[in-house]
Design a protein around this motif. Structure first.
Motif, PDB file in Angstrom:
ATOM      1  N   MET A  69     -91.693  90.490 -19.372  1.00 42.81           N
ATOM      2  CA  MET A  69     -92.025  89.274 -18.259  1.00 42.81           C
ATOM      3  C   MET A  69     -93.482  89.446 -17.579  1.00 42.81           C
ATOM      4  SD  MET A  69     -90.720  88.832 -14.439  1.00 42.81           S
ATOM      5  CE  MET A  69     -91.927  88.118 -13.768  1.00 42.81           C
ATOM      6  N   GLU A  81     -90.173  83.700 -11.526  1.00 40.32           N
ATOM      7  CA  GLU A  81     -91.643  83.650 -12.103  1.00 40.32           C
ATOM      8  C   GLU A  81     -92.565  84.284 -10.997  1.00 40.32           C
ATOM      9  OE1 GLU A  81     -95.086  80.710 -13.775  1.00 40.32           O
ATOM     10  OE2 GLU A  81     -92.870  79.917 -13.259  1.00 40.32           O
ATOM     11  N   TYR A  84     -88.276  85.497 -15.690  1.00 42.51           N
ATOM     12  CA  TYR A  84     -87.662  87.023 -15.820  1.00 42.51           C
ATOM     13  C   TYR A  84     -86.212  86.330 -15.262  1.00 42.51           C
ATOM     14  CZ  TYR A  84     -86.215  91.695 -15.464  1.00 42.51           C
ATOM     15  OH  TYR A  84     -85.431  92.875 -15.652  1.00 42.51           O
ATOM     16  N   ASP A 136     -96.553  85.059 -14.573  1.00 46.90           N
ATOM     17  CA  ASP A 136     -96.734  83.709 -15.200  1.00 46.90           C
ATOM     18  C   ASP A 136     -95.509  83.443 -16.311  1.00 46.90           C
ATOM     19  OD1 ASP A 136     -98.629  82.782 -13.554  1.00 46.90           O
ATOM     20  OD2 ASP A 136    -100.077  83.579 -14.716  1.00 46.90           O
ATOM     21  N   LYS A 137     -94.396  84.219 -16.483  1.00 48.99           N
ATOM     22  CA  LYS A 137     -93.302  83.967 -17.349  1.00 48.99           C
ATOM     23  C   LYS A 137     -92.169  84.280 -16.372  1.00 48.99           C
ATOM     24  CE  LYS A 137     -95.516  86.441 -21.451  1.00 48.99           C
ATOM     25  NZ  LYS A 137     -96.838  85.761 -21.069  1.00 48.99           N
TER      26      LYS A 137
END
Length: 141
Positions: free
Chosen positions: A1, A16, A7, A4-5
């Motif tokens: 993660m 995020e 998790y 900008d992803k």
């Protein structure tokens, strides 16, 4: 993660860590605005002011479990609005004998080498932009 992803915590919280404010700063600097603000960023910890956390799912449970510390950010958490990185981190203050699976996962996430590596990469990107701005100014003079 990491950045900008999304998790997913084992407790059902998905979140995020967003760099949107940092990208806005960079765009502004490249357009000739906020250059001094960009220049003040010197170390990875300085980036924390430009990170936010968005809880996508599980905010209700998180607020319930962290009720003692959620006070001023509770409404934004429940509404799915971005919370400053520092304010979100403050949710996980606790006594040593307290169980906190959300906090355990949060600290594992932000203490990991990959997280720090990504912050360093962002810092490198900002330094590169700053060099381009300085070269542009030198050429214009």
């Amino acid at each position: 993660m990491y950045l900008d992803k999304i998790y997913l915590f084992r407790t059902g919280v998905s979140l995020e860590i967003s760099t949107a404010a940092l990208h806005t700063l960079l765009e502004s600097a490249m357009a000739g605005q906020r250059i001094a603000e960009l220049a003040k960023i010197r170390c990875p910890a300085d980036l924390h002011s430009y990170l936010s956390v968005v809880v996508h799912t599980g905010a209700e449970g998180l607020v319930k479990r962290r009720q003692a510390w959620a006070g001023r950010i509770k409404a934004d958490l429940l509404a799915g609005k971005p919370i400053s990185y520092r304010s979100f981190s403050d949710l996980f203050w606790r006594n040593l004998d307290e169980e906190d699976p959300d906090g355990d996962e949060w600290y594992r996430l932000i203490a990991g080498e990959r997280f720090h590596s990504q912050l360093t990469g962002l810092l490198d990107m900002l330094r590169s932009a700053e060099r381009r701005l300085n070269q542009r100014e030198a050429c214009a003079a």
